[in-house]
Design a protein around this motif. Sequence first.
Motif, mmCIF file in Angstrom:
data_model
loop_
_atom_site.group_PDB
_atom_site.id
_atom_site.type_symbol
_atom_site.label_atom_id
_atom_site.label_comp_id
_atom_site.label_asym_id
_atom_site.label_seq_id
_atom_site.Cartn_x
_atom_site.Cartn_y
_atom_site.Cartn_z
ATOM 1 N N ALA A 1 0.861 -1.186 0.000
ATOM 2 C CA ALA A 1 0.000 0.000 0.000
ATOM 3 C C ALA A 1 0.893 1.230 0.000
ATOM 4 O O ALA A 1 1.466 1.597 1.027
ATOM 5 N N SER A 2 1.031 1.836 -1.155
ATOM 6 C CA SER A 2 1.930 2.973 -1.327
ATOM 7 C C SER A 2 1.139 4.270 -1.383
ATOM 8 O O SER A 2 0.496 4.574 -2.383
ATOM 9 N N ARG A 3 1.161 4.995 -0.271
ATOM 10 C CA ARG A 3 0.492 6.288 -0.173
ATOM 11 C C ARG A 3 -0.969 6.227 -0.597
ATOM 12 O O ARG A 3 -1.507 7.150 -1.203
ATOM 13 N N SER A 4 -1.592 5.105 -0.293
ATOM 14 C CA SER A 4 -3.025 4.977 -0.528
ATOM 15 C C SER A 4 -3.798 5.078 0.775
ATOM 16 O O SER A 4 -4.923 5.584 0.793
ATOM 17 N N LEU A 5 -3.194 4.645 1.877
ATOM 18 C CA LEU A 5 -3.903 4.656 3.162
ATOM 19 C C LEU A 5 -4.345 6.058 3.548
ATOM 20 O O LEU A 5 -5.442 6.248 4.086
ATOM 21 N N HIS A 6 -3.524 7.052 3.262
ATOM 22 C CA HIS A 6 -3.855 8.409 3.730
ATOM 23 C C HIS A 6 -5.039 9.021 2.982
ATOM 24 O O HIS A 6 -5.482 10.108 3.323
ATOM 25 N N HIS A 7 -5.550 8.322 1.987
ATOM 26 C CA HIS A 7 -6.774 8.776 1.322
ATOM 27 C C HIS A 7 -8.030 8.185 1.952
ATOM 28 O O HIS A 7 -9.136 8.511 1.529
ATOM 29 N N LEU A 8 -7.865 7.313 2.950
ATOM 30 C CA LEU A 8 -9.012 6.719 3.621
ATOM 31 C C LEU A 8 -9.377 7.579 4.827
ATOM 32 O O LEU A 8 -8.500 8.010 5.584
ATOM 33 N N ALA A 9 -10.674 7.805 5.011
ATOM 34 C CA ALA A 9 -11.122 8.679 6.091
ATOM 35 C C ALA A 9 -10.649 8.177 7.449
ATOM 36 O O ALA A 9 -10.205 8.959 8.296
ATOM 37 N N LEU B 1 -12.556 14.569 3.958
ATOM 38 C CA LEU B 1 -13.053 13.221 3.687
ATOM 39 C C LEU B 1 -14.241 12.931 4.600
ATOM 40 O O LEU B 1 -14.158 13.145 5.815
ATOM 41 N N PRO B 2 -15.361 12.461 4.064
ATOM 42 C CA PRO B 2 -16.522 12.158 4.913
ATOM 43 C C PRO B 2 -16.143 11.151 5.996
ATOM 44 O O PRO B 2 -15.564 10.102 5.712
ATOM 45 N N GLY B 3 -16.448 11.514 7.251
ATOM 46 C CA GLY B 3 -16.122 10.623 8.358
ATOM 47 C C GLY B 3 -14.659 10.624 8.734
ATOM 48 O O GLY B 3 -14.177 9.682 9.382
ATOM 49 N N SER B 4 -13.937 11.665 8.352
ATOM 50 C CA SER B 4 -12.500 11.724 8.601
ATOM 51 C C SER B 4 -12.190 11.595 10.089
ATOM 52 O O SER B 4 -12.834 12.221 10.933
ATOM 53 N N VAL B 5 -11.202 10.757 10.388
ATOM 54 C CA VAL B 5 -10.766 10.530 11.768
ATOM 55 C C VAL B 5 -9.302 10.939 11.882
ATOM 56 O O VAL B 5 -8.453 10.427 11.131
ATOM 57 N N ALA B 6 -9.004 11.845 12.794
ATOM 58 C CA ALA B 6 -7.609 12.243 13.022
ATOM 59 C C ALA B 6 -6.889 11.124 13.766
ATOM 60 O O ALA B 6 -7.463 10.473 14.646
#
Length: 303
Positions: free
Chosen positions: A134-142, A203-208
């Motif tokens: 997973a190359s810089r894809s995780l940070h696009h998930l809320a 991002l909808p539902g974004s969690v810090a």
Amino acid sequence: MAHDHGHQHQHEHDHQHHPHDHADIDWAELAPLLEGEAELYTPLYQRALAWLAGEVTDPGLVVDAGSGPGVLTCLLADTFPGARVVAADGAAPLLERARARAARHGIADRFDTLTGELPDVLGSLDYPADLLWASRSLHHLADQRAGLAAFAACLAPGGTLALLEGGLPVRFLPRDLGLGRPGLQARLDAAHEDAFTRMRESLPGSVAVTEDWPALLTAAGLKHTGTRSFLLDLPAPVSDKARAHVAATLTRLRDLGADAGLDAGDRAVLDRLLDPDDEAGVHRRPDLFVLAAHTVHTAVRTG
């Protein structure tokens, strides 16, 4: 969604951050930029995958989660010649490019694609993965924590998750480039960080979450096994391909509004840098270089 550079490695933070979830992205139009970046970064990826090959032995199924146009997926196939390889992405036009690349590389017989949003699309895998990249894809998930748990659930017992996140901002230009106030690229970095934060928050539902990747991998039930960074070092004078990449990256940053934090003087310098006819621009100047570092974290499913 990178780069990562695949497209989720993209956005130097742009490769490395075009928001994958934005419906107005024209992926067919963006594909050449994403492919060009991933091809330019191939020496870095090859070193990272050579290291990974020492961590993962003879995987049967390798999944590229957020593959984009498949440059890295094909490198994974080269690194693990006995593996079936799956490119998973939400953008069908990019996966079309990935299939065409696999055919050109002579690996179509062991190459598949999955079209759908991460991480849910991974539920369509025929069987668990021995390696999930997973190359810089995780940070696009809320919810990145939930995303990692979903990635982990796709692994076979003993399977490895390789997460490319973090590293250092890319550098193209001298601190004092002979135009305007020195330190332009550092100010571009700061403006881009603000834009990236806004992307995450939108991002909808974004969690810090605290971006302690080894801790997050552990929280996902995996055993963190290694962290290593890899350098891309293309000194001046660079190739025309590298110049085109720098110009495309700076143009994309400007188009995404990542220059919004710059003053009028910096914006004027950016315009000059992007002018193909300006001797001081990135298309012509002799001192242009590309220097970047990407970090890979690995973790294993032990149960």
